[in-house]
Design a protein around this motif. Sequence first.
Motif, PDB file in Angstrom:
ATOM      1  N   THR A 179      85.110 -47.337  29.938  1.00  0.00           N
ATOM      2  CA  THR A 179      84.206 -47.307  31.095  1.00  0.00           C
ATOM      3  C   THR A 179      82.852 -46.732  30.719  1.00  0.00           C
ATOM      4  O   THR A 179      81.799 -47.290  31.084  1.00  0.00           O
ATOM      5  CB  THR A 179      84.825 -46.466  32.229  1.00  0.00           C
ATOM      6  OG1 THR A 179      86.064 -47.053  32.641  1.00  0.00           O
ATOM      7  CG2 THR A 179      83.891 -46.382  33.429  1.00  0.00           C
ATOM      8  N   VAL A 180      82.846 -45.630  29.978  1.00  0.00           N
ATOM      9  CA  VAL A 180      81.586 -44.983  29.600  1.00  0.00           C
ATOM     10  C   VAL A 180      80.813 -45.833  28.600  1.00  0.00           C
ATOM     11  O   VAL A 180      79.595 -46.028  28.731  1.00  0.00           O
ATOM     12  CB  VAL A 180      81.861 -43.574  29.030  1.00  0.00           C
ATOM     13  CG1 VAL A 180      80.596 -43.002  28.399  1.00  0.00           C
ATOM     14  CG2 VAL A 180      82.375 -42.655  30.119  1.00  0.00           C
ATOM     15  N   ILE A 181      81.503 -46.366  27.590  1.00  0.00           N
ATOM     16  CA  ILE A 181      80.813 -47.136  26.544  1.00  0.00           C
ATOM     17  C   ILE A 181      80.182 -48.396  27.127  1.00  0.00           C
ATOM     18  O   ILE A 181      79.038 -48.740  26.815  1.00  0.00           O
ATOM     19  CB  ILE A 181      81.798 -47.488  25.407  1.00  0.00           C
ATOM     20  CG1 ILE A 181      82.206 -46.216  24.655  1.00  0.00           C
ATOM     21  CG2 ILE A 181      81.155 -48.478  24.444  1.00  0.00           C
ATOM     22  CD1 ILE A 181      83.253 -46.453  23.590  1.00  0.00           C
ATOM     23  N   VAL A 182      80.897 -49.094  27.997  1.00  0.00           N
ATOM     24  CA  VAL A 182      80.364 -50.311  28.607  1.00  0.00           C
ATOM     25  C   VAL A 182      79.133 -50.002  29.450  1.00  0.00           C
ATOM     26  O   VAL A 182      78.132 -50.724  29.430  1.00  0.00           O
ATOM     27  CB  VAL A 182      81.447 -51.008  29.459  1.00  0.00           C
ATOM     28  CG1 VAL A 182      80.837 -52.128  30.298  1.00  0.00           C
ATOM     29  CG2 VAL A 182      82.544 -51.567  28.568  1.00  0.00           C
ATOM     30  N   ALA A 183      79.181 -48.885  30.195  1.00  0.00           N
ATOM     31  CA  ALA A 183      78.064 -48.542  31.080  1.00  0.00           C
ATOM     32  C   ALA A 183      76.867 -47.989  30.315  1.00  0.00           C
ATOM     33  O   ALA A 183      75.709 -48.276  30.660  1.00  0.00           O
ATOM     34  CB  ALA A 183      78.532 -47.527  32.123  1.00  0.00           C
ATOM     35  N   ALA A 184      77.130 -47.188  29.265  1.00  0.00           N
ATOM     36  CA  ALA A 184      76.034 -46.511  28.565  1.00  0.00           C
ATOM     37  C   ALA A 184      75.546 -47.265  27.338  1.00  0.00           C
ATOM     38  O   ALA A 184      74.427 -47.054  26.877  1.00  0.00           O
ATOM     39  CB  ALA A 184      76.467 -45.100  28.162  1.00  0.00           C
ATOM     40  N   ILE A 189      78.781 -38.876  21.587  1.00  0.00           N
ATOM     41  CA  ILE A 189      79.015 -37.834  22.580  1.00  0.00           C
ATOM     42  C   ILE A 189      77.768 -36.980  22.790  1.00  0.00           C
ATOM     43  O   ILE A 189      77.442 -36.608  23.926  1.00  0.00           O
ATOM     44  CB  ILE A 189      80.226 -36.967  22.167  1.00  0.00           C
ATOM     45  CG1 ILE A 189      81.512 -37.797  22.260  1.00  0.00           C
ATOM     46  CG2 ILE A 189      80.334 -35.726  23.047  1.00  0.00           C
ATOM     47  CD1 ILE A 189      82.758 -37.082  21.766  1.00  0.00           C
ATOM     48  N   TYR A 190      77.038 -36.676  21.715  1.00  0.00           N
ATOM     49  CA  TYR A 190      75.821 -35.884  21.877  1.00  0.00           C
ATOM     50  C   TYR A 190      74.780 -36.640  22.701  1.00  0.00           C
ATOM     51  O   TYR A 190      74.114 -36.072  23.566  1.00  0.00           O
ATOM     52  CB  TYR A 190      75.246 -35.495  20.521  1.00  0.00           C
ATOM     53  CG  TYR A 190      75.837 -34.229  19.969  1.00  0.00           C
ATOM     54  CD1 TYR A 190      75.844 -33.062  20.722  1.00  0.00           C
ATOM     55  CD2 TYR A 190      76.388 -34.190  18.701  1.00  0.00           C
ATOM     56  CE1 TYR A 190      76.387 -31.894  20.232  1.00  0.00           C
ATOM     57  CE2 TYR A 190      76.938 -33.020  18.198  1.00  0.00           C
ATOM     58  CZ  TYR A 190      76.934 -31.878  18.960  1.00  0.00           C
ATOM     59  OH  TYR A 190      77.477 -30.733  18.471  1.00  0.00           O
ATOM     60  N   ALA A 191      74.639 -37.937  22.429  1.00  0.00           N
ATOM     61  CA  ALA A 191      73.684 -38.737  23.202  1.00  0.00           C
ATOM     62  C   ALA A 191      74.094 -38.838  24.665  1.00  0.00           C
ATOM     63  O   ALA A 191      73.247 -38.902  25.558  1.00  0.00           O
ATOM     64  CB  ALA A 191      73.576 -40.134  22.593  1.00  0.00           C
ATOM     65  N   LEU A 192      75.396 -38.831  24.902  1.00  0.00           N
ATOM     66  CA  LEU A 192      75.901 -38.976  26.266  1.00  0.00           C
ATOM     67  C   LEU A 192      75.900 -37.670  27.048  1.00  0.00           C
ATOM     68  O   LEU A 192      76.086 -37.684  28.264  1.00  0.00           O
ATOM     69  CB  LEU A 192      77.334 -39.523  26.222  1.00  0.00           C
ATOM     70  CG  LEU A 192      77.490 -41.001  25.819  1.00  0.00           C
ATOM     71  CD1 LEU A 192      78.937 -41.307  25.469  1.00  0.00           C
ATOM     72  CD2 LEU A 192      77.010 -41.906  26.942  1.00  0.00           C
ATOM     73  N   THR A 193      75.730 -36.542  26.359  1.00  0.00           N
ATOM     74  CA  THR A 193      75.769 -35.250  27.048  1.00  0.00           C
ATOM     75  C   THR A 193      74.691 -35.177  28.122  1.00  0.00           C
ATOM     76  O   THR A 193      73.523 -35.421  27.877  1.00  0.00           O
ATOM     77  CB  THR A 193      75.569 -34.098  26.045  1.00  0.00           C
ATOM     78  OG1 THR A 193      76.635 -34.110  25.104  1.00  0.00           O
ATOM     79  CG2 THR A 193      75.561 -32.752  26.758  1.00  0.00           C
ATOM     80  N   GLY A 195      75.082 -37.087  30.881  1.00  0.00           N
ATOM     81  CA  GLY A 195      75.279 -38.290  31.687  1.00  0.00           C
ATOM     82  C   GLY A 195      74.542 -39.512  31.211  1.00  0.00           C
ATOM     83  O   GLY A 195      74.946 -40.633  31.511  1.00  0.00           O
ATOM     84  N   LEU A 196      73.449 -39.358  30.453  1.00  0.00           N
ATOM     85  CA  LEU A 196      72.677 -40.464  29.881  1.00  0.00           C
ATOM     86  C   LEU A 196      72.466 -41.608  30.877  1.00  0.00           C
ATOM     87  O   LEU A 196      72.687 -42.776  30.583  1.00  0.00           O
ATOM     88  CB  LEU A 196      73.366 -41.007  28.619  1.00  0.00           C
ATOM     89  CG  LEU A 196      72.521 -41.981  27.769  1.00  0.00           C
ATOM     90  CD1 LEU A 196      71.385 -41.242  27.091  1.00  0.00           C
ATOM     91  CD2 LEU A 196      73.381 -42.686  26.745  1.00  0.00           C
TER      92      LEU A 196
END
Length: 485
Positions: A179-184, A189-193, A195-196
């Motif tokens: 879910t996260v990879i498709v949306a972002a 993980i550092y880039a996503l910290t 909420g990105l």
Amino acid sequence: MNEVLIAVLVAPALGALVAALLPERAGRVAALVAAAVTFLLTVVVALPRGASGPIVPWLEVDHSWIPALDVHFHLAVDGVSGPLVVLTGLLTLLCCAYTMWRPPSGRTLMALLLVLEVGILGTFLAFDLVLFFLFFEITLLPMYAVIAGWGGPDRRRAARKFVLYTLFGSVLLLLGVVTVIVAAGTADIYALTGGLGLSRTTQYAAFTLFALAFAVKAPLWPLHTWLPDAHTEAPTVGSVLLAGVLLKMGTYGLIRIGVGVTPTGAAWAAPVLAVLAVAAIIIGALICLRQTELKRLIAYSSVGHMGFVLLGIATLTVTGLQAALIGNIAHGVITGLLFFLAGAIKDRTHTGDLAELGGLRETAPRLAGMFAFAAIASLGLPGLAGFWGEAFAVVAAVQRGGPLWMTLAAVAAVGGALTAAYFLRLLRRVTHGAPVPVDALPVVSRTEWVAWAPLIILALLLGLIPSLVLIGSGDPIGAMTEALR
């Protein structure tokens, strides 16, 4: 220097392979050497180093792995993961040392412990969501084999239950990762910290999946029922690693990924998570007050202790998250020691039934003294490691303010009092009363001293200097909570 992160994973993997190929005695020596080298490497990678920003790690290795999906072999360590990396290396070394002169098939057991260490260390070091998931899964089969191969009479049922619950959590974790990879568009993980740019709906959905997956591993009530069976049937070293570091994969994942990657979802679900955490504290304590089997009592105490950790996480404050970090380490040290001691008591008396135990202070006074020390540390006596995490989880709830959080803080404090009650009841049953016959030598063996002494020292040291766990955690924790302001 950064390549030492890869060496931390390669050393136990090679040690497991060599131990499996060599004859029994040589295999045990090889496994013990590999565990010792790995521990030294974990200390090296976890030494604090200067960083140029709030989410810049101390050490980092980042290589492209699957370019089409932007998946990287990304390892890193910072103030959040560093103490857990060292704890994993230490407990694995102590378990291998404890096994060195014990079961007839110790070479195979030690090789499995090293494979398990690879998965746990990889989980704490991975900073790519896909890599995190893969290392998270590596721990499944070796722990199943440890329980099913060296456990008690009902070991196969307990091992199957462990696998089924863990697989359920793994499916939910995979769905959250996708879910996260498709949306972002990234798995870093550092880039996503923070909420990105993930939408509110995406964060709600992803955090729900992550929270359920990590709640199984932590475990959080009511998803905890696999834990007492697994602990009761597992061999001593299996229980030590299960309580000491395997459960921490759940709470660490909830901090690093749940709060870090989906902060809006975490804020949305925080009240529910806090209520469940406090329920775990009270229910775990009440069950312990009625429990009649030694290892099951310690297992259920873990449900309550991890409830305090989860309460700290649910507050979403710097104080609460740091309370969770020190609570994780303290629980790993103290409960690991308790399971070592429980195994020694069962080895000597051939029973874990509290009704059949008693008088240990007369038959094995040194063992009784160490068991009393571990129990008092676990109930949260000030000056010992168990105090800080639980006390400041309650403080963090008070800081949140409002009727709900003040009520939860008060109920959690009552749970702390119940924890003291059941541990004192345990000590009365085990160390006092009419002595039961004790097999072999009542004295503590040299092997046992080697395995237990570091944990005793750490329980005291962390109680006096809790900042040892928190060095370097302020910046990454601050970065995680920044998105909540």
